[in-house]
Design an enzyme around this catalytic site. Sequence first.
Site, mmCIF file in Angstrom:
data_model
loop_
_atom_site.group_PDB
_atom_site.id
_atom_site.type_symbol
_atom_site.label_atom_id
_atom_site.label_comp_id
_atom_site.label_asym_id
_atom_site.label_seq_id
_atom_site.Cartn_x
_atom_site.Cartn_y
_atom_site.Cartn_z
ATOM 1 N N LYS A 177 4.063 16.358 30.544
ATOM 2 C CA LYS A 177 3.466 15.399 29.598
ATOM 3 C C LYS A 177 2.741 14.357 30.440
ATOM 4 C CE LYS A 177 3.523 11.891 27.576
ATOM 5 N NZ LYS A 177 2.375 10.940 27.622
ATOM 6 N N GLU A 252 11.469 7.612 39.147
ATOM 7 C CA GLU A 252 10.742 6.792 40.137
ATOM 8 C C GLU A 252 10.061 5.691 39.335
ATOM 9 O OE1 GLU A 252 8.096 5.023 41.558
ATOM 10 O OE2 GLU A 252 6.898 6.783 42.112
ATOM 11 N N CYS A 286 2.824 2.512 42.855
ATOM 12 C CA CYS A 286 4.252 2.174 42.801
ATOM 13 C C CYS A 286 4.708 1.573 44.124
ATOM 14 C CB CYS A 286 5.077 3.386 42.428
ATOM 15 S SG CYS A 286 4.527 4.894 43.207
ATOM 16 N N GLU A 385 7.023 -6.492 39.087
ATOM 17 C CA GLU A 385 5.892 -5.640 39.447
ATOM 18 C C GLU A 385 4.707 -6.008 38.560
ATOM 19 O OE1 GLU A 385 5.829 -1.370 38.335
ATOM 20 O OE2 GLU A 385 5.527 -0.984 40.465
HETATM 21 O O1 TXE Z 1 4.360 2.810 31.635
HETATM 22 P P1 TXE Z 1 5.316 3.847 30.916
HETATM 23 P P2 TXE Z 1 3.047 2.048 31.092
HETATM 24 C C1 TXE Z 1 4.783 0.309 35.500
HETATM 25 C C2 TXE Z 1 3.746 -0.744 35.851
HETATM 26 C C3 TXE Z 1 2.985 -0.891 34.561
HETATM 27 C C4 TXE Z 1 4.098 -0.704 33.550
HETATM 28 C C5 TXE Z 1 3.653 -0.279 32.161
HETATM 29 O O2 TXE Z 1 4.392 -1.950 36.177
HETATM 30 O O3 TXE Z 1 2.363 -2.132 34.452
HETATM 31 O O4 TXE Z 1 4.899 0.298 34.103
HETATM 32 O O5 TXE Z 1 2.882 0.930 32.217
HETATM 33 C C6 TXE Z 1 5.359 8.017 29.029
HETATM 34 N N1 TXE Z 1 9.586 8.659 26.177
HETATM 35 N N2 TXE Z 1 4.374 1.636 35.960
HETATM 36 O O6 TXE Z 1 3.310 1.425 29.792
HETATM 37 O O7 TXE Z 1 5.530 3.501 29.488
HETATM 38 C C7 TXE Z 1 3.899 7.628 29.007
HETATM 39 O O8 TXE Z 1 3.212 8.382 28.017
HETATM 40 C C8 TXE Z 1 9.059 9.444 27.121
HETATM 41 C C9 TXE Z 1 4.836 2.013 37.277
HETATM 42 O O9 TXE Z 1 1.900 2.969 31.144
HETATM 43 O O10 TXE Z 1 6.517 3.947 31.771
HETATM 44 C C10 TXE Z 1 3.480 7.976 30.424
HETATM 45 O O11 TXE Z 1 3.273 9.381 30.518
HETATM 46 N N3 TXE Z 1 7.930 9.139 27.800
HETATM 47 C C11 TXE Z 1 4.585 3.407 37.587
HETATM 48 C C12 TXE Z 1 4.726 7.587 31.249
HETATM 49 O O12 TXE Z 1 5.811 7.561 30.306
HETATM 50 C C13 TXE Z 1 7.313 7.990 27.503
HETATM 51 C C14 TXE Z 1 3.458 4.111 36.981
HETATM 52 C C15 TXE Z 1 4.663 6.225 31.935
HETATM 53 O O13 TXE Z 1 4.493 5.219 30.957
HETATM 54 C C16 TXE Z 1 7.826 7.112 26.516
HETATM 55 C C17 TXE Z 1 3.100 3.615 35.663
HETATM 56 C C18 TXE Z 1 9.019 7.495 25.837
HETATM 57 N N4 TXE Z 1 9.576 6.726 24.903
HETATM 58 C C19 TXE Z 1 3.542 2.393 35.221
HETATM 59 N N5 TXE Z 1 7.009 6.032 26.457
HETATM 60 C C20 TXE Z 1 5.001 3.913 38.930
HETATM 61 N N6 TXE Z 1 6.312 4.014 39.170
HETATM 62 O O14 TXE Z 1 4.168 4.255 39.730
HETATM 63 C C21 TXE Z 1 6.026 6.217 27.362
HETATM 64 N N7 TXE Z 1 6.204 7.404 27.990
#
Ligand code: TXE
Length: 483
Positions: A177, A252, A286, A385
């Site tokens: 996904k 992660e 990250c 972050e």
């Molecule tokens: O992240 P999400 P978002 C951090 C970074 C950023 C913040 C918000 O600080 O500002 O997160 O970003 C999927 N069940 N990182 O909102 O929600 C979503 O579709 C299952 C750090 O974009 O964590 C996407 O594929 N999946 C980071 C993935 O989760 C769900 C990289 C990440 O989204 C879901 C990105 C649910 N209920 C953001 N809700 C890193 N570690 O590098 C969302 N998703």
Amino acid sequence: MLQNSVRHQLFIDNKQTPAASGESIQVVDPSDGQVFAQIARGGAADIDRAVGAARRASVGAWGVMTAVERGRVLRRWADLVAAAGDELAHLESRDTGKPMRQARADATAFARYFEYYAGAADKLHGQTIPYQNGYTVMTIREPHGVTGHIIPWNYPMQIFGRSVGAALAAGNACVVKPAEDACLSLLRAAELGAQAGLPPGALNVVTGLGPEAGQALAEHPGIDHISFTGSPDTGRRVAQAAAGHHCPVTLELGGKSPQIVFADADLEATLPVLVNAIIQNCGQTCSAGSRVLIERAAWDQVLAQLAERFAALRAGPASQDLDLGPLISERQRQRVRDFLAEARDSGLELAGQGTIVADAPPLGFYEPPALLASVPSASRLFQEEIFGPVLVATAFDDEAQALALANDSPYGLVAGVWTRDGARQMRMARGIRTGQVFVNNYGAGGGVELPFGGVKHSGYGREKGFEALYGFTTLKTIALRHD
Ligand code: TXE
């Protein structure tokens, strides 16, 4: 081949297929804020279909394939990805706003992940264990079965490569996904996987929203392992959903990684790396080096030179290939602006700032990089972050304080230590609570071969390197009595 103007579909059983909902999600180019494509809005029914396809593959053509053959498929996929590197880089650059230079580097790393795991597929083996007389005991590493992969938008190709590459090498069938903000390179990569010889169902990609398709994947009882990269809150939700069917999870969850600069460091070598580690991918990494801790004796010099470098940085459209592109979305830019407003309100010093080029499209999601000085450790800017091009700088007096500041974080992903003192290098490396420590270098987002993952709120489990293969397998012990 994918065209930018088409409505992109799901990829299940090696075929493009519409979402059950018939609905789609608009794809926006962060460089100009304009819609340029549509992706399918997959949901629970599509996840169910993809899990079914993966299960058939895992007990069928993919499951019976020998390890060496699996490796050969991955190797062919690596070659196809490398040959399509420019096309993939363009897709991802337009989709995410990352400068072409970065997108090309990501495409190269993408191919390299498949190459690495292709070579590892037939080298993953168990052990024999000395036991009682009359017994032979062995361990076997078996695939989990069907693995789920929830991918974020910051490095779609790289994170797909590290996670799916390792899972397939270990013999799992995958349901992916991608993030709703960045799917295009992965849909194209899936087509290349089929071309490389992945049998139907071995790799399935379901695009859609996190709370719909993502949540359905985490909850699905047919998923045997979940690999998630994203925010701590969503990671917790995924782990809770997976716990409903006792499904193991690798998380992660990002970081607030410190770069610790002692006064004896080689500043010529240090400074460009400090800057790159926070502006790479517009700070949406990250492992971004987002806190710089500077020994007070070198504070004035380091801060002045950092400020000078920040002032020279330029942000603009991905196609112009500048120091920074736009942020991924209006939402992400607002998040960064909220942090910067808080910095202003609390009187923090803006020590350096870059610029946005004059011809940047007005509707693009640009934000100039910012250097904030003397940020106290209690500040939210030091602790959280930001995921944007914002570097916070804080002074320390001695090694003990440097260590205390480095560890004063809910996160623990990566750290950098800059000093010529060998014993101190080792003391710091051992004392810092993170999953990776770099000494006199820093690997923001890099290192296919290097196990990667965090402690504390940065998550658990390891991706990348050989270590990842252990996470994508389960260990079976067989005790054979033959006296
Ligand atoms: O992240 P999400 P978002 C951090 C970074 C950023 C913040 C918000 O600080 O500002 O997160 O970003 C999927 N069940 N990182 O909102 O929600 C979503 O579709 C299952 C750090 O974009 O964590 C996407 O594929 N999946 C980071 C993935 O989760 C769900 C990289 C990440 O989204 C879901 C990105 C649910 N209920 C953001 N809700 C890193 N570690 O590098 C969302 N998703």
